[in-house]
Design a protein around this motif. Structure first.
Motif, PDB file in Angstrom:
ATOM      1  N   PHE A 173       0.501  -1.131  -0.017  1.00  0.00           N
ATOM      2  CA  PHE A 173      -0.133   0.018   0.079  1.00  0.00           C
ATOM      3  C   PHE A 173       0.801   1.367   0.059  1.00  0.00           C
ATOM      4  N   ILE A 174       0.439   2.401  -0.698  1.00  0.00           N
ATOM      5  CA  ILE A 174       0.710   3.358  -0.386  1.00  0.00           C
ATOM      6  C   ILE A 174       0.312   4.527   0.405  1.00  0.00           C
ATOM      7  N   ILE A 175       0.727   5.021   1.464  1.00  0.00           N
ATOM      8  CA  ILE A 175       0.660   5.889   2.208  1.00  0.00           C
ATOM      9  C   ILE A 175       0.533   6.960   1.526  1.00  0.00           C
ATOM     10  N   VAL A 176      -0.837   7.975   1.755  1.00  0.00           N
ATOM     11  CA  VAL A 176      -0.624   9.088   1.672  1.00  0.00           C
ATOM     12  C   VAL A 176      -1.295   9.886   2.931  1.00  0.00           C
ATOM     13  N   PRO A 177       0.304  10.732   4.245  1.00  0.00           N
ATOM     14  CA  PRO A 177      -0.150  11.589   5.040  1.00  0.00           C
ATOM     15  C   PRO A 177      -1.684  12.581   3.734  1.00  0.00           C
ATOM     16  N   PRO A 178      -1.749  13.369   5.119  1.00  0.00           N
ATOM     17  CA  PRO A 178      -2.270  14.820   4.862  1.00  0.00           C
ATOM     18  C   PRO A 178      -1.980  15.618   4.258  1.00  0.00           C
ATOM     19  N   THR A 179      -2.349  16.383   3.108  1.00  0.00           N
ATOM     20  CA  THR A 179      -1.572  17.319   2.847  1.00  0.00           C
ATOM     21  C   THR A 179      -0.495  17.858   3.664  1.00  0.00           C
ATOM     22  N   ARG A 180      -1.367  19.084   4.489  1.00  0.00           N
ATOM     23  CA  ARG A 180      -0.858  19.619   5.531  1.00  0.00           C
ATOM     24  C   ARG A 180       0.025  19.341   6.298  1.00  0.00           C
ATOM     25  N   PHE A 217      -5.827  10.827   6.111  1.00  0.00           N
ATOM     26  CA  PHE A 217      -5.095   9.216   5.654  1.00  0.00           C
ATOM     27  C   PHE A 217      -5.710   9.369   3.478  1.00  0.00           C
ATOM     28  N   GLN A 218      -4.977   9.109   2.834  1.00  0.00           N
ATOM     29  CA  GLN A 218      -4.791   8.435   1.573  1.00  0.00           C
ATOM     30  C   GLN A 218      -4.647   7.338   1.747  1.00  0.00           C
ATOM     31  N   VAL A 219      -4.919   5.912   1.284  1.00  0.00           N
ATOM     32  CA  VAL A 219      -4.541   4.858   1.177  1.00  0.00           C
ATOM     33  C   VAL A 219      -4.557   4.167   0.021  1.00  0.00           C
ATOM     34  N   VAL A 220      -3.897   3.540  -0.753  1.00  0.00           N
ATOM     35  CA  VAL A 220      -3.548   3.703  -2.295  1.00  0.00           C
ATOM     36  C   VAL A 220      -3.764   2.070  -2.115  1.00  0.00           C
ATOM     37  N   PRO A 221      -3.954   0.921  -2.601  1.00  0.00           N
ATOM     38  CA  PRO A 221      -3.010   0.077  -2.656  1.00  0.00           C
ATOM     39  C   PRO A 221      -2.335  -0.189  -4.173  1.00  0.00           C
ATOM     40  N   ILE A 222      -1.133  -1.306  -3.905  1.00  0.00           N
ATOM     41  CA  ILE A 222      -0.495  -1.653  -5.322  1.00  0.00           C
ATOM     42  C   ILE A 222      -1.168  -2.868  -5.942  1.00  0.00           C
ATOM     43  N   MET A 223      -1.874  -2.236  -7.167  1.00  0.00           N
ATOM     44  CA  MET A 223      -2.732  -3.360  -7.416  1.00  0.00           C
ATOM     45  C   MET A 223      -2.052  -4.828  -8.467  1.00  0.00           C
TER      46      MET A 223
END
Length: 102
Positions: free
Chosen positions: A9-16, A54-60
């Motif tokens: 998974f790619i974890i994208v933290p809150p923008t700020r 947070f955004q969670v992006v699965p590597i598909m």
């Protein structure tokens, strides 16, 4: 041929707060892996997503070790929505301000 489940998974933290989490990315990745054994996490330093959460992006997909009609690319089974929501909850509970352990 049976497909494998998503395990990265790619974890994208809150923008700020991206810089805070990038500064603690090794500790943050270990924290997540401790909560979700068998999964791998990468922390994104930049993202097209702008969010206060947070955004969670699965590597598909991934490279296939076996020959297949897709040219060596293997699609993975997507995670259940509840898994993605649980990962977000665990991300929120991480204390980025602690110096060593969370």
């Amino acid at each position: 041929m049976s497909r494998k489940a998503v395990s990265q998974f790619i974890i994208v933290p809150p923008t700020r707060r991206v810089e805070e989490f990038i500064g603690a990315q090794d500790r943050f990745s270990v924290y997540l892996s401790d909560h979700f054994p068998g999964y791998e996490f990468r922390i994104a330093g930049n993202s097209p997503f702008r969010s206060d959460d947070f955004q969670v992006v699965p590597i598909m997909g991934g490279e296939s070790k076996q020959s297949n009609p897709d040219g060596g690319f293997e699609m993975r089974i997507p995670p259940e929505r509840v898994v993605l929501e649980e990962i977000v909850q665990v991300c929120r509970s991480f204390d980025v301000s602690k110096s060593r352990l969370s």
